[in-house]
Write a protein that holds these residues in place. Structure first.
Motif, PDB file in Angstrom:
ATOM      1  N   GLU A 265       0.919  -1.251   0.133  1.00 47.80           N
ATOM      2  CA  GLU A 265      -0.026   0.116   0.042  1.00 47.80           C
ATOM      3  C   GLU A 265       0.677   1.335   0.014  1.00 47.80           C
ATOM      4  OE1 GLU A 265      -3.606   0.206  -0.173  1.00 47.80           O
ATOM      5  OE2 GLU A 265      -3.327  -2.072  -0.496  1.00 47.80           O
ATOM      6  N   ALA A 266       0.436   2.197  -0.777  1.00 51.53           N
ATOM      7  CA  ALA A 266       1.228   3.538  -0.796  1.00 51.53           C
ATOM      8  C   ALA A 266       1.370   4.144   0.687  1.00 51.53           C
ATOM      9  CB  ALA A 266       0.323   4.528  -1.430  1.00 51.53           C
ATOM     10  N   LEU A 267       0.567   4.116   1.547  1.00 49.28           N
ATOM     11  CA  LEU A 267       0.565   4.643   2.870  1.00 49.28           C
ATOM     12  C   LEU A 267       1.680   3.781   3.832  1.00 49.28           C
ATOM     13  CD1 LEU A 267      -0.097   7.110   4.606  1.00 49.28           C
ATOM     14  CD2 LEU A 267      -2.029   5.789   5.331  1.00 49.28           C
ATOM     15  N   ALA A 268       1.584   2.380   3.560  1.00 47.10           N
ATOM     16  CA  ALA A 268       2.638   1.860   4.208  1.00 47.10           C
ATOM     17  C   ALA A 268       3.951   2.041   3.786  1.00 47.10           C
ATOM     18  CB  ALA A 268       2.185   0.352   3.995  1.00 47.10           C
ATOM     19  N   TYR A 272       6.845   3.929   6.265  1.00 47.05           N
ATOM     20  CA  TYR A 272       7.869   2.968   6.442  1.00 47.05           C
ATOM     21  C   TYR A 272       9.246   3.863   6.313  1.00 47.05           C
ATOM     22  CZ  TYR A 272      11.512  -0.727   6.892  1.00 47.05           C
ATOM     23  OH  TYR A 272      12.402  -1.307   7.040  1.00 47.05           O
ATOM     24  N   LEU A 273       9.138   4.237   4.824  1.00 42.66           N
ATOM     25  CA  LEU A 273      10.251   5.132   4.501  1.00 42.66           C
ATOM     26  C   LEU A 273      10.622   6.471   5.132  1.00 42.66           C
ATOM     27  CD1 LEU A 273      10.358   4.348   0.722  1.00 42.66           C
ATOM     28  CD2 LEU A 273      11.834   3.342   2.600  1.00 42.66           C
ATOM     29  N   ALA A 274       9.484   7.258   5.738  1.00 44.51           N
ATOM     30  CA  ALA A 274       9.542   8.498   6.326  1.00 44.51           C
ATOM     31  C   ALA A 274      10.028   8.353   7.799  1.00 44.51           C
ATOM     32  CB  ALA A 274       8.095   9.081   6.414  1.00 44.51           C
ATOM     33  N   ASP A 310      10.061  -7.558   5.848  1.00 48.74           N
ATOM     34  CA  ASP A 310       9.055  -8.056   6.700  1.00 48.74           C
ATOM     35  C   ASP A 310       8.500  -6.957   7.417  1.00 48.74           C
ATOM     36  OD1 ASP A 310       9.458 -10.731   5.939  1.00 48.74           O
ATOM     37  OD2 ASP A 310      10.897 -10.961   7.366  1.00 48.74           O
ATOM     38  N   GLU A 311       9.076  -6.064   7.722  1.00 48.98           N
ATOM     39  CA  GLU A 311       8.764  -4.847   8.509  1.00 48.98           C
ATOM     40  C   GLU A 311       7.644  -4.027   7.749  1.00 48.98           C
ATOM     41  OE1 GLU A 311       8.912  -2.001  12.203  1.00 48.98           O
ATOM     42  OE2 GLU A 311       8.917  -4.372  11.723  1.00 48.98           O
ATOM     43  N   LEU A 312       7.813  -3.752   6.398  1.00 45.28           N
ATOM     44  CA  LEU A 312       7.038  -3.148   5.478  1.00 45.28           C
ATOM     45  C   LEU A 312       5.845  -3.903   5.499  1.00 45.28           C
ATOM     46  CD1 LEU A 312       6.645  -0.965   3.381  1.00 45.28           C
ATOM     47  CD2 LEU A 312       7.830  -2.454   1.708  1.00 45.28           C
ATOM     48  N   MET A 313       5.955  -5.119   5.200  1.00 40.31           N
ATOM     49  CA  MET A 313       4.501  -5.866   5.060  1.00 40.31           C
ATOM     50  C   MET A 313       3.627  -5.651   6.365  1.00 40.31           C
ATOM     51  SD  MET A 313       4.735  -6.377   2.020  1.00 40.31           S
ATOM     52  CE  MET A 313       2.993  -7.434   2.025  1.00 40.31           C
TER      53      MET A 313
END
Length: 452
Positions: A265-268, A272-274, A310-313
């Motif tokens: 998802e875009a917001l995920a 995460y990257l922010a 895994d953290e992103l998912m």
């Protein structure tokens, strides 16, 4: 000062998580301070730049919600770069050099062999007019170098703190190729001056480039009579989960691949990257505005952050679990879930890792399922106790209480056989919400061991 930032990728490949993180950070900083975000294509590498990649980058930014206030592409501005180059030549800051790549390579090897830094020796500055005429008569065409002043170069970096370089320790950079085309160092600085970019946010691999560009900024601003040297922020580069470096060509970590193949998802991804590499806990944000509200360069550390799929998912699941039906209804329909309603979404979303997983549960509630039957007598008893009338979230509790009383089954022995018969799975959404979606007719058939 009006905050103005830019994201300036080269359209030579798909965006990967490293450079899209730069876009996200720039966008959030501008949003936090009411500034502007510019999308600029550094496309002077004509051999490798393509319109297809330019379009893909724009699509990725749009998907992430990173709208831009201004847009430009360097290939439209060659005349402007030529104008500035002529002023630099007239001021004695841009000088012609005639060495071939092979000659420069030999010079470099000689310096390295003597354990000296490979700094250009400025031999071209010692050429006379006759020397240059002779070289050009031989067919050589000059490339042009920017003459650095041998003085201190300093700036206060928003992430890395005070930076100090000596001009004498840096090599005069080539700004114009032999064919007359300008290189990134020149085009980027001219653009940043012309578009009044106040802050340049990019990876720490650009720190040495920045030292050179500070002097070029000063020279261009002095010639143009307006502008200021931007403030810089150099972010630590992201590494892979094992500490390996990332590449723009690492397709598995391209934004397009994460979206289309991994179901991110875009917001995920922005959440995460922010926050990757900052003091903030990594958690799914409710919106880009929420991320912007808490943005601060002081939160970024100097260590190398590691990208963990895994953290992103995990964040991806969080985003879906809090997503309202209105935000996904059109996408669910695009997955082929005709007639999908909010009751279905609220029932299945706590069990989704990616949106496409909803198709599996749509099949459980709306398509034939081959039930898993281990104790037909138990299921027959349960079928006989199925309530009549309209089913809602209370139906499951009423029914299982009756089945337990009739069979003596409790806990796993009660619930698992029913789940396997009704869904052909061991795990899934709460059956109190799923059972009304399955309906009495299907439930009776599956409890009897029939595909329904």
């Amino acid at each position: 000062m009006k905050i103005a930032v830019r994201f300036a990728p080269s359209p030579t490949g798909f965006l990967h998580i490293g450079n899209v993180r730069t876009a996200i950070v720039n966008w959030l900083y501008a949003a936090r301070h009411g500034g502007s975000f510019m999308f600029r294509l550094d496309d002077t590498d004509e051999e490798r730049s393509t319109q297809a990649y330019a379009d893909a980058i724009a699509q990725d930014l749009t998907w992430l919600g990173l709208t831009w206030d201004r847009y430009a592409r360097e290939s439209d501005r060659y005349a402007r770069y030529g104008e500035v180059a002529e002023k630099l030549k007239a001021a004695g800051r841009l000088y012609p050099c005639y060495e071939t790549p092979e000659e420069l390579g030999l010079k470099r090897k000689s310096l390295l062999a003597r354990h000296l830094p490979p700094i250009y020796d400025r031999s071209a500055l010692r050429l006379s007019e006759e020397d240059r005429a002779r070289l050009e008569a031989e067919g050589r065409r000059p490339h042009w170098r920017f003459k650095l002043l041998h003085e201190d170069i300093v700036w206060d970096d928003l992430v890395q703190g005070h930076k100090h370089f000596k001009g004498a320790d840096l090599s005069d950079p080539v700004l114009i190729r032999e064919d007359g085309r300008p290189l990134y160092t020149l085009t980027s600085v001219v653009d940043d001056v012309d578009f009044a970019i106040s802050h340049i946010v990019r990876g720490e691999d650009h720190v040495t480039n920045t030292a050179v560009q500070v002097q070029l900024f000063q020279a261009v601003i002095g010639l143009e009579g307006q502008g200021e040297v931007p403030t810089f922020a150099h972010l630590p580069l992201i590494a892979g989960s094992e500490g390996e470096g990332l590449s723009k060509r690492l397709g598995s970590l391209s934004v397009r691949s994460l979206r289309e193949e991994e179901g991110v998802e875009a917001l995920a991804l922005t959440s995460y990257l922010a926050r990757l590499g900052t003091a903030d806990a990594i958690a799914a944000a409710g919106s880009l505005a929420e991320l912007a509200e808490g943005f601060d360069f002081a939160k970024f550390g100097r260590g190398t952050p590691k990208f963990d799929p895994d953290e992103l998912m995990r964040l991806n699941a969080q985003v879906l679990h809090q997503a309202p039906f209105a935000a996904v209804v059109d996408r669910l329909a695009a997955l082929g879930l005709d007639g999908v309603d909010e009751a279905f979404w609220l029932a299945v979303r706590p069990n989704l890792s990616k949106l496409a997983d909803a198709k599996d549960w749509w099949a459980v509630t709306h398509a034939p399922v081959a039930p898993l039957v281990e104790d037909a007598a138990f299921l027959a008893t349960a079928a006989g106790l199925l309530p009549d009338g309209v089913w809602d979230e209370t139906t499951w509790g009423v029914w299982t209480k009756a089945v337990s009383a009739a069979t003596g089954a409790k806990g796993k022995a009660l619930f698992l056989p029913l789940r396997r018969a009704l869904t052909a799975r061991d795990h899934g959404p709460e059956l109190k919400t799923l059972l009304p979606l399955i309906g009495r007719e299907r439930a009776l058939a599956r409890l009897a061991g029939r595909v329904a």
